[in-house]
Scaffold this motif. Structure first.
Motif, PDB file in Angstrom:
ATOM      1  N   TRP A 115       1.478  -1.001   0.043  1.00 51.88           N
ATOM      2  CA  TRP A 115       0.240   0.016  -0.165  1.00 51.88           C
ATOM      3  C   TRP A 115       0.988   1.051  -0.224  1.00 51.88           C
ATOM      4  O   TRP A 115       0.249   2.447   0.864  1.00 51.88           O
ATOM      5  N   THR A 116       1.828   0.976  -0.749  1.00 50.25           N
ATOM      6  CA  THR A 116       2.673   2.896  -1.117  1.00 50.25           C
ATOM      7  C   THR A 116       3.243   2.637  -2.015  1.00 50.25           C
ATOM      8  O   THR A 116       3.125   1.029  -3.074  1.00 50.25           O
ATOM      9  N   ILE A 117       2.700   3.678  -3.034  1.00 53.86           N
ATOM     10  CA  ILE A 117       3.096   4.208  -4.510  1.00 53.86           C
ATOM     11  C   ILE A 117       4.869   4.388  -4.026  1.00 53.86           C
ATOM     12  O   ILE A 117       5.335   5.688  -3.283  1.00 53.86           O
ATOM     13  N   HIS A 118       5.625   3.884  -4.967  1.00 57.11           N
ATOM     14  CA  HIS A 118       7.129   4.823  -4.554  1.00 57.11           C
ATOM     15  C   HIS A 118       6.903   5.345  -5.567  1.00 57.11           C
ATOM     16  O   HIS A 118       7.450   4.583  -7.332  1.00 57.11           O
ATOM     17  N   ILE A 119       7.131   6.793  -6.331  1.00 54.80           N
ATOM     18  CA  ILE A 119       7.670   7.025  -7.352  1.00 54.80           C
ATOM     19  C   ILE A 119       9.482   7.749  -7.693  1.00 54.80           C
ATOM     20  O   ILE A 119      10.362   8.117  -6.904  1.00 54.80           O
ATOM     21  N   SER A 120      10.237   7.724  -8.898  1.00 55.44           N
ATOM     22  CA  SER A 120      11.454   7.817  -8.731  1.00 55.44           C
ATOM     23  C   SER A 120      11.443   8.986 -10.160  1.00 55.44           C
ATOM     24  O   SER A 120      10.694   8.894 -10.615  1.00 55.44           O
ATOM     25  N   TYR A 121      12.435   9.956 -10.013  1.00 52.06           N
ATOM     26  CA  TYR A 121      12.685  11.232 -10.204  1.00 52.06           C
ATOM     27  C   TYR A 121      13.903  11.325 -10.821  1.00 52.06           C
ATOM     28  O   TYR A 121      14.744  10.802 -10.018  1.00 52.06           O
ATOM     29  N   LYS A 130       1.532   6.718   0.899  1.00 47.81           N
ATOM     30  CA  LYS A 130       0.647   5.182   0.930  1.00 47.81           C
ATOM     31  C   LYS A 130      -0.254   5.627   0.400  1.00 47.81           C
ATOM     32  O   LYS A 130      -0.905   7.001  -0.137  1.00 47.81           O
ATOM     33  N   ILE A 131      -0.686   4.404  -0.167  1.00 46.73           N
ATOM     34  CA  ILE A 131      -2.239   4.272  -0.908  1.00 46.73           C
ATOM     35  C   ILE A 131      -3.231   3.521  -0.349  1.00 46.73           C
ATOM     36  O   ILE A 131      -2.928   3.290   0.450  1.00 46.73           O
ATOM     37  N   LEU A 132      -4.602   3.656  -1.010  1.00 50.95           N
ATOM     38  CA  LEU A 132      -5.069   3.216  -0.217  1.00 50.95           C
ATOM     39  C   LEU A 132      -6.374   2.002  -1.709  1.00 50.95           C
ATOM     40  O   LEU A 132      -6.238   2.290  -2.942  1.00 50.95           O
ATOM     41  N   SER A 133      -6.769   0.885  -0.546  1.00 51.34           N
ATOM     42  CA  SER A 133      -7.459   0.000  -1.999  1.00 51.34           C
ATOM     43  C   SER A 133      -8.722   1.051  -2.575  1.00 51.34           C
ATOM     44  O   SER A 133      -9.217   1.628  -2.158  1.00 51.34           O
ATOM     45  N   SER A 134      -9.064   0.755  -3.308  1.00 52.56           N
ATOM     46  CA  SER A 134     -10.004   1.591  -4.648  1.00 52.56           C
ATOM     47  C   SER A 134     -11.030   0.976  -4.345  1.00 52.56           C
ATOM     48  O   SER A 134     -11.978   0.619  -4.764  1.00 52.56           O
ATOM     49  N   GLU A 135     -11.885  -0.592  -3.617  1.00 54.37           N
ATOM     50  CA  GLU A 135     -13.138  -1.039  -3.593  1.00 54.37           C
ATOM     51  C   GLU A 135     -13.664  -0.301  -3.273  1.00 54.37           C
ATOM     52  O   GLU A 135     -15.149  -0.865  -3.899  1.00 54.37           O
ATOM     53  N   GLU A 136     -14.209   0.289  -2.219  1.00 50.29           N
ATOM     54  CA  GLU A 136     -15.259   0.575  -1.309  1.00 50.29           C
ATOM     55  C   GLU A 136     -15.246   2.274  -2.855  1.00 50.29           C
ATOM     56  O   GLU A 136     -15.929   3.401  -2.505  1.00 50.29           O
ATOM     57  N   TYR A 137     -14.976   2.704  -3.581  1.00 48.15           N
ATOM     58  CA  TYR A 137     -14.637   3.660  -4.526  1.00 48.15           C
ATOM     59  C   TYR A 137     -15.937   4.009  -5.225  1.00 48.15           C
ATOM     60  O   TYR A 137     -16.429   2.621  -6.084  1.00 48.15           O
ATOM     61  N   PRO A 138     -17.145   5.227  -5.000  1.00 50.69           N
ATOM     62  CA  PRO A 138     -17.819   4.669  -6.025  1.00 50.69           C
ATOM     63  C   PRO A 138     -17.826   4.415  -7.586  1.00 50.69           C
ATOM     64  O   PRO A 138     -16.713   5.402  -8.007  1.00 50.69           O
ATOM     65  N   ASN A 139     -18.734   4.404  -8.119  1.00 51.45           N
ATOM     66  CA  ASN A 139     -18.493   4.360 -10.037  1.00 51.45           C
ATOM     67  C   ASN A 139     -18.821   5.053  -9.903  1.00 51.45           C
ATOM     68  O   ASN A 139     -19.960   6.117  -9.799  1.00 51.45           O
ATOM     69  N   LEU A 140     -18.652   5.495 -11.445  1.00 50.07           N
ATOM     70  CA  LEU A 140     -18.780   6.156 -12.567  1.00 50.07           C
ATOM     71  C   LEU A 140     -20.928   6.307 -12.850  1.00 50.07           C
ATOM     72  O   LEU A 140     -21.064   5.164 -12.604  1.00 50.07           O
ATOM     73  N   PRO A 141     -21.118   7.591 -13.369  1.00 51.73           N
ATOM     74  CA  PRO A 141     -22.546   7.328 -12.891  1.00 51.73           C
ATOM     75  C   PRO A 141     -22.560   6.487 -15.279  1.00 51.73           C
ATOM     76  O   PRO A 141     -21.688   6.591 -15.670  1.00 51.73           O
ATOM     77  N   GLN A 142     -23.746   6.066 -15.003  1.00 49.44           N
ATOM     78  CA  GLN A 142     -23.977   5.013 -16.411  1.00 49.44           C
ATOM     79  C   GLN A 142     -24.600   5.555 -17.349  1.00 49.44           C
ATOM     80  O   GLN A 142     -25.772   6.260 -16.776  1.00 49.44           O
ATOM     81  N   PRO A 143     -24.556   6.238 -18.098  1.00 49.47           N
ATOM     82  CA  PRO A 143     -25.255   7.202 -19.161  1.00 49.47           C
ATOM     83  C   PRO A 143     -26.135   6.375 -20.117  1.00 49.47           C
ATOM     84  O   PRO A 143     -26.040   5.215 -19.780  1.00 49.47           O
ATOM     85  N   VAL A 144     -27.204   7.381 -19.513  1.00 51.50           N
ATOM     86  CA  VAL A 144     -28.798   6.542 -20.638  1.00 51.50           C
ATOM     87  C   VAL A 144     -29.081   7.329 -21.731  1.00 51.50           C
ATOM     88  O   VAL A 144     -29.978   6.373 -22.227  1.00 51.50           O
TER      89      VAL A 144
END
Length: 390
Positions: A115-121, A130-144
């Motif tokens: 749960w860490t993102i390493h950025i090299s530059y 520190k990063i988190l799981s995306s499991e509970e992130y809301p879904n985008l609207p579904q266009p009709v």
């Protein structure tokens, strides 16, 4: 009208957790996208998960989603997927964007470990977030809908000027939005703060007026997203709940304000747009005069437009200690021109929204207590109504 692209369908349908995600991207490329995303992320932390951006990696594409309770944005960027894996995680928006702004230009390497993102530059620079799981992130609207109007970006940017004329506070929520509507078969935009009204009638045809749905979109959010578009064309669709804007590499969902916009009342005002007398004034010269007038501390920024004792049209203002008076000797005007008093800042806003190359503005008035109508020589698409002040 065009069919809905597969852009949203390319988003990863499941939140895959993998530990060997690794990709490369140019600093400027990802920062441009994240800067737009920052305008979507809510400033308050009432819903903590929305303080993050969702990163989805699939093939050689990075999908970045930003969301608050009223709007969502999905953007896609090409990457070099050196790890060869697909997956997703939540990237901390505020801290992450602030960090990336301070990194040097050039190639960046992102490596996910746990749960860490390493950025090299640069040559040997490294940063960890520190990063988190995306499991509970809301879904985008579904266009009709799969039908969109194709609109040149310059037309949409012109329409976004309406935000300047919308109400800036929530005392009357319906007036904080820009109203999109059917104006005699053309797509129209209108906004008002009670003191002035902006109307822009585009040349975009509404091909199926019976199915067209009007929309009321928060003005500030509308302007911000339109200003972020860089392509030549934007696809627009309106559903029951959303305004959808789509470019080649992004799709935006803006939730409509569930309020009634006073379009009928404004249409009554516009009945006076061809009444009374009209004069033409050089836009640049009037703008210079208004700049001088606004340097004074006049009540309500009041400026007076009238014909002086010599039959010359003048614009003047005064404060307790100062006065400015500019004659416009080239303006053809009759002695029966009424004395008009406007808020100088509102008048300046009205005359400065025209396209470059416009030389003259038209001002039509019917009486000192009635609204003034501002339009532009050679461009009948925009009309601004300004109420007089005392």
């Amino acid at each position: 009208m065009v069919k809905l692209l597969d852009l949203q369908e390319q988003e990863i349908s499941e939140n895959v957790v993998v530990n060997d995600l690794q990709f490369e991207i140019e600093h400027e490329q990802i920062l441009d996208v994240l800067t737009v995303c920052a305008k979507i992320v809510p400033k308050s932390g009432s819903i903590p998960i929305l303080q993050n951006l969702k990163f989805d990696i699939k093939g050689e594409t990075l999908f970045i989603t930003a969301m608050d309770t009223e709007q969502s944005l999905l953007q896609m960027i090409p990457i070099t997927n050196t790890g060869g894996s697909a997956g997703s995680f939540l990237f901390p928006a505020r801290e992450g964007i602030d960090l990336l702004k301070r990194l040097p230009h050039g190639n960046l390497t992102f490596v996910k470990e746990g749960w860490t993102i390493h950025i090299s530059y640069g040559k040997r620079g490294k940063a960890n977030l520190k990063i988190l799981s995306s499991e509970e992130y809301p879904n985008l609207p579904q266009p009709v809908t799969d039908e969109f109007l194709q609109i040149p970006s310059q037309v949409l940017r012109k329409a976004a000027n309406a935000a300047r004329f919308a109400l800036g506070d929530d005392k009357t929520p319906a007036l904080t939005g820009v109203h999109l509507y059917n104006h005699e078969g053309k797509l129209g935009f209108v906004a008002t703060d009670r003191h002035r009204v902006f109307r822009y009638v585009t040349d975009v045809d509404i091909l199926d007026p019976d199915q067209f749905v009007s929309a009321l979109i928060p003005a500030i959010a509308f302007k911000q997203i339109v200003d972020s578009f860089h392509g030549e064309q934007v696809d627009l669709s309106i559903t029951k709940h959303y305004l959808i804007l789509r470019e080649k590499n992004s799709i935006y969902f803006g939730r409509q304000l569930d309020l009634t916009f006073p379009l009928d009342s404004l249409n009554v005002i516009f009945r006076g747009e061809n009444k009374g007398m009209q004069l033409s004034i050089n836009q640049s010269e009037l703008n210079d005069t208004l700049n001088r007038a606004l340097s004074l501390d006049a009540t309500n920024n009041r400026v007076t437009l009238e014909v002086d004792e010599y039959g010359v049209f003048v614009v003047h203002t005064e404060s307790e200690n100062s006065e400015v008076c500019d004659p416009f000797e080239d303006v053809a005007v009759g002695e029966d021109f009424p004395v008009m008093k406007f808020n100088g800042r509102y008048l300046k806003d009205a005359i400065t929204i025209c396209d470059k190359g416009i030389q003259n503005i038209h001002l039509r008035v019917s009486g000192s207590s009635l609204p003034g109508f501002v339009s532009f020589e050679g461009d009948p698409s925009i009309m601004v109504v300004i109420n007089p002040v005392r």
